[in-house]
Structures are given as C-alpha cells and as structure tokens.
Design a protein around this motif. Sequence first.
Motif, PDB file in Angstrom:
ATOM      1  N   THR A  79       4.797 -15.221   2.278  1.00  0.00           N
ATOM      2  CA  THR A  79       3.980 -14.016   2.128  1.00  0.00           C
ATOM      3  C   THR A  79       3.794 -13.588   0.680  1.00  0.00           C
ATOM      4  OG1 THR A  79       5.948 -12.611   2.418  1.00  0.00           O
ATOM      5  CG2 THR A  79       4.671 -13.139   4.386  1.00  0.00           C
ATOM      6  N   MET A  80       4.656 -14.083  -0.240  1.00  0.00           N
ATOM      7  CA  MET A  80       4.623 -13.543  -1.595  1.00  0.00           C
ATOM      8  C   MET A  80       4.469 -14.573  -2.711  1.00  0.00           C
ATOM      9  SD  MET A  80       7.248 -10.377  -1.960  1.00  0.00           S
ATOM     10  CE  MET A  80       6.977  -8.826  -1.112  1.00  0.00           C
ATOM     11  N   ALA A  81       4.818 -15.820  -2.493  1.00  0.00           N
ATOM     12  CA  ALA A  81       4.906 -16.771  -3.602  1.00  0.00           C
ATOM     13  C   ALA A  81       3.609 -16.876  -4.400  1.00  0.00           C
ATOM     14  CB  ALA A  81       5.320 -18.144  -3.079  1.00  0.00           C
ATOM     15  N   SER A 241      12.255   2.259  -2.023  1.00  0.00           N
ATOM     16  CA  SER A 241      12.681   2.014  -0.651  1.00  0.00           C
ATOM     17  C   SER A 241      11.459   2.045   0.259  1.00  0.00           C
ATOM     18  CB  SER A 241      13.692   3.082  -0.214  1.00  0.00           C
ATOM     19  OG  SER A 241      14.028   2.941   1.153  1.00  0.00           O
ATOM     20  N   ILE A 242      11.121   0.885   0.832  1.00  0.00           N
ATOM     21  CA  ILE A 242       9.976   0.770   1.747  1.00  0.00           C
ATOM     22  C   ILE A 242      10.511   0.780   3.174  1.00  0.00           C
ATOM     23  CG2 ILE A 242       7.988  -0.619   2.417  1.00  0.00           C
ATOM     24  CD1 ILE A 242       8.076  -1.904  -0.366  1.00  0.00           C
ATOM     25  N   LEU A 243      10.039   1.724   3.966  1.00  0.00           N
ATOM     26  CA  LEU A 243      10.548   1.892   5.324  1.00  0.00           C
ATOM     27  C   LEU A 243       9.407   1.930   6.326  1.00  0.00           C
ATOM     28  CD1 LEU A 243      13.094   4.790   4.652  1.00  0.00           C
ATOM     29  CD2 LEU A 243      13.611   2.344   4.783  1.00  0.00           C
ATOM     30  N   GLY A 244       9.690   1.457   7.543  1.00  0.00           N
ATOM     31  CA  GLY A 244       8.760   1.649   8.645  1.00  0.00           C
ATOM     32  C   GLY A 244       8.953   3.031   9.243  1.00  0.00           C
ATOM     33  N   SER A 245       7.873   3.652   9.657  1.00  0.00           N
ATOM     34  CA  SER A 245       7.977   5.000  10.227  1.00  0.00           C
ATOM     35  C   SER A 245       8.848   5.019  11.472  1.00  0.00           C
ATOM     36  CB  SER A 245       6.582   5.537  10.564  1.00  0.00           C
ATOM     37  OG  SER A 245       5.932   4.693  11.514  1.00  0.00           O
ATOM     38  N   ARG A 282       0.837  -4.964   2.449  1.00  0.00           N
ATOM     39  CA  ARG A 282       1.219  -3.673   1.877  1.00  0.00           C
ATOM     40  C   ARG A 282       2.509  -3.809   1.061  1.00  0.00           C
ATOM     41  NH1 ARG A 282       0.105   0.707  -0.616  1.00  0.00           N
ATOM     42  NH2 ARG A 282       1.061   2.627   0.135  1.00  0.00           N
ATOM     43  N   VAL A 283       3.488  -4.498   1.609  1.00  0.00           N
ATOM     44  CA  VAL A 283       4.750  -4.709   0.895  1.00  0.00           C
ATOM     45  C   VAL A 283       4.501  -5.462  -0.405  1.00  0.00           C
ATOM     46  CG1 VAL A 283       6.972  -5.889   0.984  1.00  0.00           C
ATOM     47  CG2 VAL A 283       6.174  -4.602   2.969  1.00  0.00           C
ATOM     48  N   ARG A 284       3.650  -6.463  -0.334  1.00  0.00           N
ATOM     49  CA  ARG A 284       3.350  -7.275  -1.513  1.00  0.00           C
ATOM     50  C   ARG A 284       2.701  -6.433  -2.612  1.00  0.00           C
ATOM     51  NH1 ARG A 284       0.371 -11.687   0.858  1.00  0.00           N
ATOM     52  NH2 ARG A 284      -1.559 -10.545   0.530  1.00  0.00           N
TER      53      ARG A 284
END
Length: 305
Positions: A79-81, A241-245, A282-284
């Motif tokens: 997903t990120m490389a 800090s990335i969190l799911g609702s 979104r995380v990326r």
Amino acid sequence: MPIIDVNGNDLHYLHERGKRRQQRGELAAPGPGVAPAPAPAATTTSTDLGDPARPAGAAPTLVCVHGLGTDSLASFYLTMAAPLAAAGIDAVFYDLRGHGNSGRPARGYTVGDFVADLAGLLAALGIDEPVHLVGNSFGGTIAYAFAAAHPDRVASIVTIEAEPPTQPWADRVGLMLENTRRDLGREDTYAWLQKTFGSHYVRLSRLAYRRLQETSMADEIPQGPLLDLEDLARIQQPVLSILGSDGFQAEDPYLLQSVLPDCHTVIVPDQDHSVLVESHRRVRELTIDWVHRHQAVGVPSGEGA
C-alpha cells in the motif's frame, strides 16, 4: 529475498529508496497538511495546515512496523512502497520475528525483544540518523517502546490503531492472545472466517495459530517492558495517532493526547481496527505529509515550516 542476521535471528526486510525529483537535493512537494487535533469533544475527519515548504537535504527515512499475528511487511509494502518512493522518502519494511519470512525462534517475544530487533536492523543497515516510525496496531506499540528506549533515534511517530505498552494494554492483549491461542484452531472458527473474510484470511489465520502454538509469543508479549505515565511524558517526538471511529480506542480516542507531550489525533470515520487495509489511501496521504512536515529533525510540530 533480503535476509539479515539481527540478534541471532534472521529478519526479512526490504529497503526502498525514494526518488529524487528536484535538483540540489530537493524532494517532491508534499500533499495537504495535517491539522492539530481539536479538543476532545470534537472529531477530526479532515486536515488542513497549509502546504509547508520542505527543507532540502538528505531524504528522510521511514521505517514501517507491521502488526501481530496475521500481519507481515506486505500490508505496508503493497500500500505504501511506490507512493513513498515517489514522494522522495526512503522506506524500510521488515517482518517481525516470528512473522512472514523472518526467523521463528521458540522464545524471545517480549516488547523489549522487538525493540532490540528494530535497533539492530537500523544498525545493520547503517542507518544512524533519526528515523520516522509508522506502526500498525502492535507495530505502533513497538514504535512507542522504541522511542522511549532510543529517543535520539526517532524523528517522529505515526501509529495506526495502536497504543503504548502500558499495564492496561498488557492486560487486554494478554487476554486476547490467550483466547486466540485457545480458539483460533477450531474448525468452526475457520468456517466463520472463510464466510466473513475469505480463504486468504483463513490461510493467514492458520499460520498465526501455528505461531502461537509453537512459540512463547502469547506468554511473553504482555510482559513488556511496560511504560508508565512518567515514561510516556518523556516521549517528546511528535506523534500522529490515526484511529478508526469504531476501532479499539473508540471509547476514548483522545486519551493519548492527554498523556503524550506532542500528539495529534486523526479519526477516520466509519472504520474499525482495519484502518490500514480499508483506508490505505487516507493513511498514506497522512503519513507522507507528516514525514515531510517533520523532516527537519528536532523541530517541534507546532513550529517550523
């Protein structure tokens, strides 16, 4: 398949170099900025801090630390490389001990062992500048523990659905691991996983069950070493800090902001613990912008660019 001996155990890793798009060492422009988190009563669903100019110089190094059990470096690498390389970021991906293509010793699975592996990997790769850490779930726990043990080695931290290794964390994880070790091998459990997630996840779950049966992982991980409030207060690096609702910290998503000196929270709506998989774009975006923003080591997140 690159394998390196770290602390007497084989670690599988990939080291991807960021592309240089500009002259004089300048990197590609970042995406939208990350806003400081609002007061605990609010929910962050978007970010906007402007478009800061990035400092020229050597490319930042990001180390991706995956989660426990069914996870491996693949979740970050796939997903990120490529986007990280395109953004001019050097990235290290590796399989934790007992996972993926890394070695699987019978013992040696405390949080301290995982921290020692990360330190040893950086040393073996000749990476001596402070790195940015991004950790998913248990990988984030390792990132916090590493920052506490080696503060001079960390430029910033991004965690995804992750907590530091505190006593409450150890109590919950210990119970989860014991229940998993007891129940995951049941065929009715695999039948439910097949129906819910498909055959690929069933295969990963069978491998995770074997790891729990053949190693001391379930017994040792909750042992820590654990961090108390004073330890957490000494983590001075900027943290995202990335969190799911609907994730594991849904009841108190801003708790980390109250105990860490410099922590911002972004809540991804309509997501549970699987934020990295289900909202990887979104995380990326958040991660790339965060690394660009904190490339200048030692600049607090509220200052600088």
